[in-house]
Scaffold this motif. Structure first.
Motif, short mmCIF file in Angstrom:
data_model
loop_
_atom_site.label_atom_id
_atom_site.label_comp_id
_atom_site.label_asym_id
_atom_site.label_seq_id
_atom_site.Cartn_x
_atom_site.Cartn_y
_atom_site.Cartn_z
N LYS A 146 4.39 -7.60 1.89
CA LYS A 146 5.73 -7.21 1.47
C LYS A 146 6.20 -8.06 0.30
O LYS A 146 6.03 -9.27 0.32
CB LYS A 146 6.68 -7.38 2.67
CG LYS A 146 8.15 -7.16 2.36
CD LYS A 146 8.99 -7.45 3.61
CE LYS A 146 10.48 -7.31 3.32
NZ LYS A 146 11.29 -7.57 4.53
N PRO A 147 6.77 -7.45 -0.75
CA PRO A 147 7.37 -8.26 -1.80
C PRO A 147 8.36 -9.25 -1.21
O PRO A 147 9.15 -8.93 -0.32
CB PRO A 147 8.08 -7.22 -2.68
CG PRO A 147 7.27 -5.98 -2.48
CD PRO A 147 6.87 -6.00 -1.03
N GLY A 148 8.31 -10.48 -1.70
CA GLY A 148 9.03 -11.57 -1.09
C GLY A 148 8.09 -12.45 -0.30
O GLY A 148 8.38 -13.62 -0.08
N GLY A 149 6.96 -11.88 0.11
CA GLY A 149 5.92 -12.65 0.79
C GLY A 149 4.62 -12.62 0.04
O GLY A 149 3.57 -12.97 0.56
N LEU A 150 4.68 -12.21 -1.23
CA LEU A 150 3.47 -12.06 -2.06
C LEU A 150 3.34 -13.14 -3.11
O LEU A 150 2.57 -13.00 -4.05
CB LEU A 150 3.48 -10.68 -2.75
CG LEU A 150 3.25 -9.47 -1.86
CD1 LEU A 150 3.40 -8.18 -2.67
CD2 LEU A 150 1.87 -9.52 -1.20
N GLY A 151 4.09 -14.22 -2.96
CA GLY A 151 4.00 -15.28 -3.96
C GLY A 151 4.91 -15.02 -5.14
O GLY A 151 5.83 -14.20 -5.08
N ASP A 152 4.60 -15.68 -6.25
CA ASP A 152 5.54 -15.76 -7.38
C ASP A 152 5.25 -14.82 -8.53
O ASP A 152 6.06 -14.76 -9.47
CB ASP A 152 5.55 -17.20 -7.92
CG ASP A 152 6.05 -18.21 -6.90
OD1 ASP A 152 6.66 -17.80 -5.90
OD2 ASP A 152 5.81 -19.42 -7.11
N PHE A 153 4.14 -14.11 -8.51
CA PHE A 153 3.75 -13.31 -9.68
C PHE A 153 3.36 -11.90 -9.24
O PHE A 153 2.29 -11.69 -8.67
CB PHE A 153 2.58 -13.98 -10.42
CG PHE A 153 2.84 -15.41 -10.79
CD1 PHE A 153 3.56 -15.74 -11.93
CD2 PHE A 153 2.40 -16.44 -9.97
CE1 PHE A 153 3.81 -17.06 -12.25
CE2 PHE A 153 2.65 -17.77 -10.28
CZ PHE A 153 3.36 -18.08 -11.44
N ASN A 154 4.24 -10.94 -9.54
CA ASN A 154 4.03 -9.57 -9.10
C ASN A 154 4.40 -8.60 -10.21
O ASN A 154 5.08 -8.95 -11.18
CB ASN A 154 4.88 -9.28 -7.86
CG ASN A 154 4.61 -10.23 -6.72
OD1 ASN A 154 3.52 -10.26 -6.19
ND2 ASN A 154 5.60 -11.03 -6.35
N ALA A 155 3.95 -7.37 -10.04
CA ALA A 155 4.35 -6.27 -10.91
C ALA A 155 4.51 -5.03 -10.04
O ALA A 155 3.75 -4.83 -9.09
CB ALA A 155 3.33 -6.03 -12.02
N TYR A 156 5.50 -4.22 -10.37
CA TYR A 156 5.75 -2.99 -9.65
C TYR A 156 5.69 -1.83 -10.64
O TYR A 156 6.28 -1.90 -11.72
CB TYR A 156 7.13 -3.01 -8.97
CG TYR A 156 7.49 -4.35 -8.39
CD1 TYR A 156 6.66 -4.97 -7.44
CD2 TYR A 156 8.65 -5.02 -8.77
CE1 TYR A 156 6.98 -6.21 -6.90
CE2 TYR A 156 8.99 -6.26 -8.24
CZ TYR A 156 8.15 -6.85 -7.32
OH TYR A 156 8.47 -8.08 -6.79
N PRO B 258 6.67 -0.22 4.53
CA PRO B 258 8.10 -0.46 4.77
C PRO B 258 8.49 -0.01 6.17
O PRO B 258 7.93 0.94 6.73
CB PRO B 258 8.79 0.40 3.70
CG PRO B 258 7.74 0.60 2.64
CD PRO B 258 6.45 0.67 3.38
N THR B 259 9.49 -0.69 6.71
CA THR B 259 9.91 -0.37 8.08
C THR B 259 11.27 0.33 8.14
O THR B 259 11.72 0.70 9.22
CB THR B 259 10.01 -1.65 8.92
OG1 THR B 259 10.93 -2.55 8.28
CG2 THR B 259 8.65 -2.32 9.05
#
Length: 478
Positions: free
Chosen positions: A77-87, A150-151
């Motif tokens: 889940k975003p927020g638990g994926l570390g500091d570097f993401n892209a959507y 997602p829940t």
């Protein structure tokens, strides 16, 4: 029958949206980039609202078109994926990629756009900040794939879809090192607090705006410290009794840490840094104090400094002001670690909790974060942030009884004004502060009464505001 140009344009947009009824792939991004229709934006700043920023972005996407790319080592889940993401997704049929860097925290929404002549940032780093991001989607090398489920049945998953694809172990670096076609500099971002809490006026470098969102923060302690506090405070006779009677860690039975006690732990030269005896009595003798804090550029850290230490809010200097403890102030019995993102705090507390003997630790995170097996929220000055509302963690902040609340801002640098980046930041901020559906308000967040939301006052809209000054107490507005 003749079709007008407007009807044809609408039809083309609908067809484009339907073409991406499946999640956007890197190949789709390449095609849009080649066609010159790709929209790419890079945001930096606060890690505390990472999921809520993602969620607000995704709610503006065409259904079932969202994909996630991360440098993290596993899906999630975003927020638990570390500091570097892209959507990536399509928005009204247009392929859009949002790069999201939260390393270093809130101040990095501003730092890349501030001149070197200002000196150094709150963590001692030089201006302008050189940040990393995921390599441009379309050429990113990602060695793993999984899904995020997602829940809450969000609008961006409809028609039977239940998961969002996550590509992980994607390469990342600075824009210069990546040498790709994605943005070379962040184009704005979100901050938990205003730049003035670090002592900077950023009006010459861009526009800082209120999101009309209030965000709660809380003290989390390792589970083993939580149980010891319950016993010391007479809530249960023993840890075994607590484990038996309170397996769900109910907020009603949670232990309490006062603001003064937390300040005595986290301030430079504080009086509660030898062991836990001042709070636990004999049971705390010989137990090292493990403080997990954020870096100086973190909005979470700035929030903690302002709320517990009245820094930099106290009038007059130096009287009344206290400085937060740093790694440099640690000792044999007082361990201080600094984390660049919220995920680092969670990981560090998990590690501490698993230690055979020195397993008492604590820190501050936003209420966006769910409690976990290794750490739980405690009451602050007798009030628990999840009391009566363990799902959205909003009831006590909305009614004004829980005080550790900050008002979030956006920042758009002068270089990005008038661009799609400014539009997208505005759309995400609107989704956060004045959502189309009231139930879209994220966990640990409430709407400011200044935002004009039609959502129900006392349920989603708080009764008070700080009027954009996070040094001020919440003031009743209604």
């Amino acid at each position: 029958m003749k079709l007008t140009k407007l009807a044809l344009a609408v039809a083309a947009t609908l067809v484009a949206g339907q073409a991406f009824a499946a999640p956007v792939t890197q190949a789709n991004v390449v095609s849009a980039r080649t066609a010159g229709t790709l929209q790419e934006v890079w945001l930096s700043g606060a890690s505390a609202p990472t999921f809520n920023v993602f969620d607000s972005f995704a709610r503006g996407c065409d259904a079932n078109s969202v994909s996630i790319f991360t440098s993290n080592t596993a899906a999630g889940k975003p927020g638990g994926l570390g500091d570097f993401n892209a959507y990536a997704c399509t928005r009204a049929g247009a392929v859009t990629v949002l790069y999201h860097t939260v390393s270093g925290g809130s101040f990095n929404a501003y730092a890349p756009h501030m001149p070197a002549s200002l000196g150094t940032a709150p963590d001692g780093s030089a201006f302008p900040a050189v940040l990393q991001r995921v390599k441009n989607v379309g050429t990113a090398t990602c060695s793993g794939s999984g899904v995020y489920t997602p829940t809450n049945n969000p609008s961006y998953l409809t028609g039977g879809a239940t998961t969002i694809p996550v590509s992980f172990n994607c390469n990342r670096g600075t824009a210069a090192a990546l040498a790709d076609s994605a943005p070379a500099l962040p184009q704005g971002g979100f901050s938990d607090v205003e730049a003035k809490l670090w002592g900077y006026d950023v009006s010459a470098y861009g526009t800082e705006s209120a999101t009309n969102v209030q965000q709660a923060f809380g003290i989390v302690v390792t589970t083993k410290l939580y149980r010891a506090l319950q016993v010391a405070q007479g809530i249960y006779a023993s840890t075994a009794a607590a484990d038996s009677a309170d397996a769900s860690f109910s907020p009603t039975n949670a232990p309490n840490i006062t603001s003064a006690q937390y300040a005595a732990i986290v301030q430079n030269g504080g009086g509660y840094q030898t062991d836990w005896a001042p709070i636990l009595g004999a049971a705390g003798t010989g137990k090292n104090v493990n403080l997990v804090r954020r870096t100086g550029t973190s909005g979470t850290q700035a929030s903690s400094n302002a709320f517990f230490l009245n820094n930099p809010c106290a009038s007059g200097a130096p009287a009344g002001q206290t400085s937060p403890a740093t790694v440099a102030q640690a000792s044999d019995t007082f361990t201080v670690t600094e984390q660049s993102g919220t995920s680092g705090v969670r990981t560090a507390l998990t590690t501490i909790n698993s230690h055979a003997t020195q397993n008492f630790g604590l820190g501050v995170v936003s209420l966006e974060n769910l409690p976990a097996a290794a750490y739980k929220y405690v009451k602050i000055d007798g009030v628990h942030p999840e009391a009566g509302d363990t799902t959205t963690a909003r009831a006590t902040m909305v009614n004004g009884s829980y005080k550790f609340v900050m008002e979030m801002n956006t920042f758009v640098p002068a270089s990005a004004q008038g661009t799609y980046a400014e539009t997208l930041i505005g759309e995400i901020a609107t989704g956060l502060g004045n959502p189309a559906t009231c139930t879209d308000v994220g966990r640990g967040m409430a709407l400011s009464p200044m935002g004009g939301s039609a959502c129900e006052v006392g349920t989603f809209v708080a009764k008070g505001t700080k009027f954009g000054n996070n040094c001020a107490p919440m003031q009743l507005y209604y």
